[in-house]
Write an enzyme that holds these catalytic residues in place. Structure first.
Site, mmCIF file in Angstrom:
data_model
loop_
_atom_site.group_PDB
_atom_site.id
_atom_site.type_symbol
_atom_site.label_atom_id
_atom_site.label_comp_id
_atom_site.label_asym_id
_atom_site.label_seq_id
_atom_site.Cartn_x
_atom_site.Cartn_y
_atom_site.Cartn_z
ATOM 1 N N ASN A 9 0.874 -1.181 0.000
ATOM 2 C CA ASN A 9 0.000 0.000 0.000
ATOM 3 C C ASN A 9 0.910 1.230 0.000
ATOM 4 O O ASN A 9 1.470 1.586 1.033
ATOM 5 C CB ASN A 9 -0.892 -0.037 1.253
ATOM 6 N N LYS A 11 0.209 4.278 -0.370
ATOM 7 C CA LYS A 11 -0.420 5.511 0.151
ATOM 8 C C LYS A 11 -0.145 6.666 -0.814
ATOM 9 O O LYS A 11 -0.046 6.445 -2.017
ATOM 10 C CB LYS A 11 0.049 5.781 1.584
ATOM 11 N N HIS A 95 -9.644 1.368 4.599
ATOM 12 C CA HIS A 95 -8.381 1.582 5.313
ATOM 13 C C HIS A 95 -8.620 2.557 6.464
ATOM 14 O O HIS A 95 -9.407 3.498 6.330
ATOM 15 C CB HIS A 95 -7.313 2.123 4.357
ATOM 16 N N GLU A 97 -7.038 4.987 7.512
ATOM 17 C CA GLU A 97 -6.816 6.406 7.186
ATOM 18 C C GLU A 97 -8.037 6.984 6.474
ATOM 19 O O GLU A 97 -8.367 8.163 6.642
ATOM 20 C CB GLU A 97 -5.528 6.555 6.354
ATOM 21 N N GLU A 167 -5.734 -4.698 10.420
ATOM 22 C CA GLU A 167 -4.727 -3.666 10.652
ATOM 23 C C GLU A 167 -5.050 -2.908 11.939
ATOM 24 O O GLU A 167 -5.850 -1.955 11.919
ATOM 25 C CB GLU A 167 -4.697 -2.674 9.481
ATOM 26 N N GLY A 173 2.046 2.549 10.715
ATOM 27 C CA GLY A 173 2.985 3.652 10.574
ATOM 28 C C GLY A 173 3.658 4.063 11.875
ATOM 29 O O GLY A 173 4.289 5.107 11.953
ATOM 30 N N SER A 208 3.057 -1.872 10.395
ATOM 31 C CA SER A 208 4.482 -1.931 10.735
ATOM 32 C C SER A 208 5.129 -3.283 10.453
ATOM 33 O O SER A 208 6.015 -3.723 11.186
ATOM 34 C CB SER A 208 4.709 -1.516 12.204
ATOM 35 N N GLY A 230 4.776 1.452 4.731
ATOM 36 C CA GLY A 230 6.102 2.061 4.591
ATOM 37 C C GLY A 230 7.147 1.182 3.922
ATOM 38 O O GLY A 230 7.870 1.624 3.019
#
Ligand code: PGA
Length: 247
Positions: A9, A11, A95, A97, A167, A173, A208, A230
């Protein structure tokens, strides 16, 4: 579940040049991911570029969001039909976010899930609890409610063989990965809630995941792969995570 799935992902990261570099590196290193399903989810403007660069490979492409509607006067929105048209196979829905920064509630997420399936895409449904909810001991209730919104709208069979990413919001993150035992416990709960007979979901863990913790997560019985944020922006790290999914 024998073949694991690792999804990147990205982002809101990247440029034409970076997309080209990253995908060329993933193609060059694809032997490291042999036997593992792999997909990447770039931002909208780079989807067609990614589909083109990955043509003839086993790496799938997904989007990070979609509109509920198919077409019409919805300024700024992108439909699932368009995503399928440019060659996407997957789309992330719900998600955290999107839920927290853009106010998407579980009812809207369910409508997006339905739109994705109707428009020929494989939705990756994200669920997970906030830290306060975990501390209050309500993780299972929170995740159950997120799943139930989709089950209520789309029917009991909708999630039986779905792609679901657990998640925990506190792990996204933050560098604070869930322990393998924490991930396994919630995955087992999700599987128990949505599997029907021989149909069982593919359950990704996200939050993470890094090269040094991936193997411990992937070895868990109900962890069928990962949704990687990430670390998916670094070809070597992403390939190392794919490698950890091979055993
Ligand atoms: P992270 O993100 O790997 O950077 O924690 C995961 C995600 O948000 O899908």
């Amino acid at each position: 579940m024998s073949r694991k799935l690792v999804v990147g992902n990205w982002k809101m990261h990247g440029s034409r040049a970076q997309v080209g570099e990253l995908l060329e590196a993933l193609k060059a290193g694809s032997a490291r991911a042999q036997g593992v399903g792999v997909a990447v989810c770039p931002p909208f403007p780079y989807l067609a570029q990614a589909v083109g660069l990955l043509a003839g490979t086993d790496i799938g492409v997904g989007a990070q969001n979609l509109a509920v509607e198919t077409a019409g006067a919805y300024t700024g929105e992108v439909s699932g039909e368009m995503l399928a048209d440019v060659g996407c196979r997957y789309v992330i829905v719900g998600h955290s976010e999107r839920r927290t920064l853009y106010g998407e509630d579980s009812a809207l997420v369910a409508r997006k899930y339905k739109a994705a399936t109707e428009q020929g895409l494989v939705p990756i449904l994200c669920v997970g609890e906030q830290l306060s909810e975990r501390e209050a001991g309500t993780t299972e209730q929170v995740v159950a409610a997120q799943l139930d919104a989709v089950l209520d709208l789309c029917g009991e069979a909708a999630l039986a063989s779905a792609l679901i990413a657990y998640e925990p919001v506190w792990a996204i993150g933050t560098g604070k990965v869930a322990t393998p035992e924490q991930a396994q416990a919630v995955h087992a709960f999700i599987r128990g809630r949505v599997a029907r007979g021989a149909d069982t979901p593919t359950l990704l863990y996200g939050g993470s995941v890094k090269p040094d913790n991936a193997a411990g997560l992937f070895v868990q019985q109900d962890v069928d792969g990962g949704l990687i944020g990430g670390a998916s922006l670094d070809a070597d790290h992403f390939l190392a995570i794919c490698e950890a999914a091979r055993s």
